[in-house]
Design a protein around this motif. Structure first.
Motif, PDB file in Angstrom:
ATOM      1  N   PHE A   1     100.927 -10.021  11.842  1.00 18.68           N
ATOM      2  CA  PHE A   1     100.132 -10.997  12.429  1.00 18.68           C
ATOM      3  C   PHE A   1      98.672 -10.690  12.443  1.00 18.68           C
ATOM      4  O   PHE A   1      97.595 -11.808  11.426  1.00 18.68           O
ATOM      5  N   LEU A   2      98.032  -9.287  11.944  1.00 15.13           N
ATOM      6  CA  LEU A   2      96.912  -9.145  11.424  1.00 15.13           C
ATOM      7  C   LEU A   2      96.976  -9.330  10.337  1.00 15.13           C
ATOM      8  O   LEU A   2      95.635  -9.551   9.811  1.00 15.13           O
ATOM      9  N   LEU A   3      97.900  -9.340   9.378  1.00 11.76           N
ATOM     10  CA  LEU A   3      97.585  -9.314   7.679  1.00 11.76           C
ATOM     11  C   LEU A   3      97.368 -10.600   7.706  1.00 11.76           C
ATOM     12  O   LEU A   3      96.333 -10.965   6.700  1.00 11.76           O
ATOM     13  N   ASN A   4      97.986 -11.417   8.823  1.00 12.51           N
ATOM     14  CA  ASN A   4      98.070 -12.846   8.185  1.00 12.51           C
ATOM     15  C   ASN A   4      96.375 -13.389   8.522  1.00 12.51           C
ATOM     16  O   ASN A   4      96.212 -14.406   8.790  1.00 12.51           O
ATOM     17  N   ARG A   5      96.334 -13.265  10.245  1.00  9.13           N
ATOM     18  CA  ARG A   5      95.582 -13.038  10.799  1.00  9.13           C
ATOM     19  C   ARG A   5      93.644 -12.512  10.575  1.00  9.13           C
ATOM     20  O   ARG A   5      92.883 -13.556  10.706  1.00  9.13           O
ATOM     21  N   ILE A   6      93.757 -11.755  10.090  1.00 10.12           N
ATOM     22  CA  ILE A   6      92.838 -10.615   9.875  1.00 10.12           C
ATOM     23  C   ILE A   6      92.189 -10.621   8.872  1.00 10.12           C
ATOM     24  O   ILE A   6      91.314 -11.269   8.642  1.00 10.12           O
ATOM     25  N   GLU A   7      93.210  -9.974   7.557  1.00  6.85           N
ATOM     26  CA  GLU A   7      92.896 -10.254   6.265  1.00  6.85           C
ATOM     27  C   GLU A   7      92.974 -11.665   5.661  1.00  6.85           C
ATOM     28  O   GLU A   7      92.669 -11.740   4.287  1.00  6.85           O
TER      29      GLU A   7
END
Length: 171
Positions: free
Chosen positions: A129-135
Protein backbone atom coordinates in the motif's frame (compact mmCIF):
# COMPACT_ATOMS: atom_id res chain seq x y z
CA UNK A 1 48.87 80.98 -5.08
CA UNK A 2 46.00 81.96 -2.90
CA UNK A 3 45.62 78.51 -1.30
CA UNK A 4 48.38 77.13 0.87
CA UNK A 5 49.81 73.75 -0.08
CA UNK A 6 48.97 72.15 3.29
CA UNK A 7 45.22 72.59 2.75
CA UNK A 8 43.91 69.05 2.67
CA UNK A 9 40.42 67.59 3.24
CA UNK A 10 41.93 65.26 5.86
CA UNK A 11 42.89 68.32 7.94
CA UNK A 12 40.23 68.64 10.63
CA UNK A 13 40.03 72.43 10.33
CA UNK A 14 39.55 72.26 6.56
CA UNK A 15 36.96 69.52 6.94
CA UNK A 16 35.10 71.56 9.60
CA UNK A 17 35.12 74.60 7.29
CA UNK A 18 33.76 72.50 4.43
CA UNK A 19 31.02 71.14 6.69
CA UNK A 20 30.10 74.61 7.93
CA UNK A 21 30.10 76.03 4.40
CA UNK A 22 28.34 73.18 2.51
CA UNK A 23 26.11 71.29 4.95
CA UNK A 24 23.09 73.63 4.63
CA UNK A 25 23.37 73.81 0.83
CA UNK A 26 23.60 70.03 0.62
CA UNK A 27 20.60 69.67 2.93
CA UNK A 28 18.56 72.06 0.80
CA UNK A 29 19.62 70.30 -2.41
CA UNK A 30 18.42 66.92 -1.10
CA UNK A 31 15.23 68.35 0.37
CA UNK A 32 14.28 70.28 -2.79
CA UNK A 33 15.11 67.37 -5.08
CA UNK A 34 13.53 64.52 -3.10
CA UNK A 35 11.15 66.17 -0.64
CA UNK A 36 9.90 64.14 2.31
CA UNK A 37 10.84 60.79 0.77
CA UNK A 38 14.13 60.78 2.67
CA UNK A 39 15.60 62.48 5.72
CA UNK A 40 18.03 65.07 4.30
CA UNK A 41 20.02 65.36 7.54
CA UNK A 42 20.95 61.68 7.36
CA UNK A 43 22.10 61.92 3.76
CA UNK A 44 24.18 65.02 4.53
CA UNK A 45 25.90 63.19 7.38
CA UNK A 46 26.48 60.07 5.26
CA UNK A 47 27.96 62.20 2.46
CA UNK A 48 30.36 63.92 4.86
CA UNK A 49 31.37 60.54 6.32
CA UNK A 50 32.17 59.31 2.80
CA UNK A 51 34.18 62.48 2.16
CA UNK A 52 36.15 61.91 5.38
CA UNK A 53 36.77 58.25 4.44
CA UNK A 54 38.02 59.37 1.01
CA UNK A 55 39.77 62.55 2.13
CA UNK A 56 43.17 61.51 0.75
CA UNK A 57 41.80 60.94 -2.74
CA UNK A 58 39.58 64.04 -2.82
CA UNK A 59 41.15 67.44 -3.46
CA UNK A 60 39.63 70.41 -1.65
CA UNK A 61 38.55 71.96 -4.97
CA UNK A 62 36.45 68.88 -5.76
CA UNK A 63 35.00 68.34 -2.29
CA UNK A 64 31.74 70.16 -3.09
CA UNK A 65 31.17 68.16 -6.25
CA UNK A 66 32.06 64.95 -4.39
CA UNK A 67 29.57 65.71 -1.59
CA UNK A 68 26.68 66.54 -3.91
CA UNK A 69 27.31 63.49 -6.10
CA UNK A 70 27.56 61.15 -3.13
CA UNK A 71 24.47 62.60 -1.44
CA UNK A 72 22.48 62.29 -4.67
CA UNK A 73 23.59 58.67 -5.18
CA UNK A 74 22.89 57.73 -1.56
CA UNK A 75 19.42 59.18 -1.82
CA UNK A 76 18.69 57.44 -5.12
CA UNK A 77 19.86 54.14 -3.62
CA UNK A 78 17.60 54.59 -0.61
CA UNK A 79 14.62 55.40 -2.82
CA UNK A 80 15.32 52.30 -4.90
CA UNK A 81 15.46 50.26 -1.69
CA UNK A 82 12.18 51.78 -0.49
CA UNK A 83 10.53 50.71 -3.76
CA UNK A 84 11.71 47.13 -3.25
CA UNK A 85 10.44 47.10 0.34
CA UNK A 86 7.10 48.56 -0.73
CA UNK A 87 6.74 46.04 -3.55
CA UNK A 88 7.50 43.18 -1.15
CA UNK A 89 4.92 44.46 1.33
CA UNK A 90 2.27 44.58 -1.40
CA UNK A 91 2.94 41.01 -2.49
CA UNK A 92 3.68 39.63 0.95
CA UNK A 93 2.42 36.06 1.24
CA UNK A 94 -0.55 35.61 3.51
CA UNK A 95 0.28 34.19 6.89
CA UNK A 96 -3.22 33.02 7.57
CA UNK A 97 -5.61 30.55 6.01
CA UNK A 98 -9.35 30.35 5.71
CA UNK A 99 -9.32 27.06 7.58
CA UNK A 100 -11.19 27.11 10.85
CA UNK A 101 -9.60 25.78 14.02
CA UNK A 102 -12.19 22.99 14.00
CA UNK A 103 -11.12 21.94 10.48
CA UNK A 104 -7.45 21.90 11.49
CA UNK A 105 -8.28 19.80 14.57
CA UNK A 106 -10.34 17.34 12.52
CA UNK A 107 -7.56 17.11 9.94
CA UNK A 108 -4.97 16.23 12.59
CA UNK A 109 -7.36 13.66 14.13
CA UNK A 110 -7.91 12.12 10.71
CA UNK A 111 -4.15 11.89 10.10
CA UNK A 112 -3.66 10.17 13.46
CA UNK A 113 -6.45 7.65 12.76
CA UNK A 114 -5.10 6.96 9.28
CA UNK A 115 -1.57 6.41 10.59
CA UNK A 116 -2.90 4.10 13.33
CA UNK A 117 -4.97 2.15 10.80
CA UNK A 118 -1.99 1.82 8.43
CA UNK A 119 0.21 0.60 11.27
CA UNK A 120 -2.38 -2.12 12.10
CA UNK A 121 -2.22 -3.54 8.57
CA UNK A 122 -0.29 -6.78 8.08
CA UNK A 123 3.25 -6.10 6.89
CA UNK A 124 2.71 -7.35 3.32
CA UNK A 125 -0.37 -5.18 2.81
CA UNK A 126 1.22 -2.15 4.49
CA UNK A 127 4.37 -2.34 2.37
CA UNK A 128 2.47 -2.80 -0.90
CA UNK A 129 0.00 0.00 0.00
CA UNK A 130 2.72 2.50 1.00
CA UNK A 131 4.85 1.74 -2.04
CA UNK A 132 1.84 2.34 -4.27
CA UNK A 133 0.15 5.31 -2.59
CA UNK A 134 3.06 7.16 -1.00
CA UNK A 135 5.97 6.45 -3.33
CA UNK A 136 3.77 6.23 -6.44
CA UNK A 137 5.20 2.93 -7.66
CA UNK A 138 3.23 0.83 -10.15
CA UNK A 139 2.02 -2.67 -9.41
CA UNK A 140 4.65 -4.18 -11.69
CA UNK A 141 7.47 -2.31 -9.93
CA UNK A 142 6.19 -3.37 -6.50
CA UNK A 143 5.95 -7.00 -7.65
CA UNK A 144 9.59 -6.88 -8.79
CA UNK A 145 10.73 -5.25 -5.53
CA UNK A 146 8.90 -7.72 -3.30
CA UNK A 147 9.52 -10.75 -5.48
CA UNK A 148 5.81 -11.60 -5.81
CA UNK A 149 3.32 -11.70 -8.68
CA UNK A 150 1.47 -8.65 -9.92
CA UNK A 151 -1.85 -10.22 -8.93
CA UNK A 152 -0.56 -10.68 -5.36
CA UNK A 153 0.33 -6.98 -5.23
CA UNK A 154 -3.13 -5.99 -6.49
CA UNK A 155 -4.77 -8.23 -3.86
CA UNK A 156 -2.63 -6.78 -1.04
CA UNK A 157 -3.41 -3.18 -2.04
CA UNK A 158 -7.14 -3.92 -2.51
CA UNK A 159 -7.32 -5.68 0.87
CA UNK A 160 -5.42 -2.83 2.55
CA UNK A 161 -7.81 -0.25 1.09
CA UNK A 162 -10.85 -2.24 2.26
CA UNK A 163 -9.42 -2.54 5.77
CA UNK A 164 -8.58 1.16 5.92
CA UNK A 165 -12.07 2.15 4.79
CA UNK A 166 -13.59 0.06 7.59
CA UNK A 167 -11.15 1.39 10.21
CA UNK A 168 -11.73 5.08 9.45
CA UNK A 169 -15.32 4.87 8.22
CA UNK A 170 -16.66 7.39 10.72
CA UNK A 171 -14.65 10.19 9.17
Amino acid sequence: MSKPLFENVCDEQVFAQLHKKLAQDLHNFIFYKFGNQVIPEDKVQEAFIKLWNNCKETPVEKAKSFLFTVANNLTLNELKHQKVVHKFQEHKPKEHTNESPQFILEESEYKMKLERAISKLPEGQRVAFLLNRIEGKRHKEIAELLGISRKAVEKRIYTALSTLRKEISEI
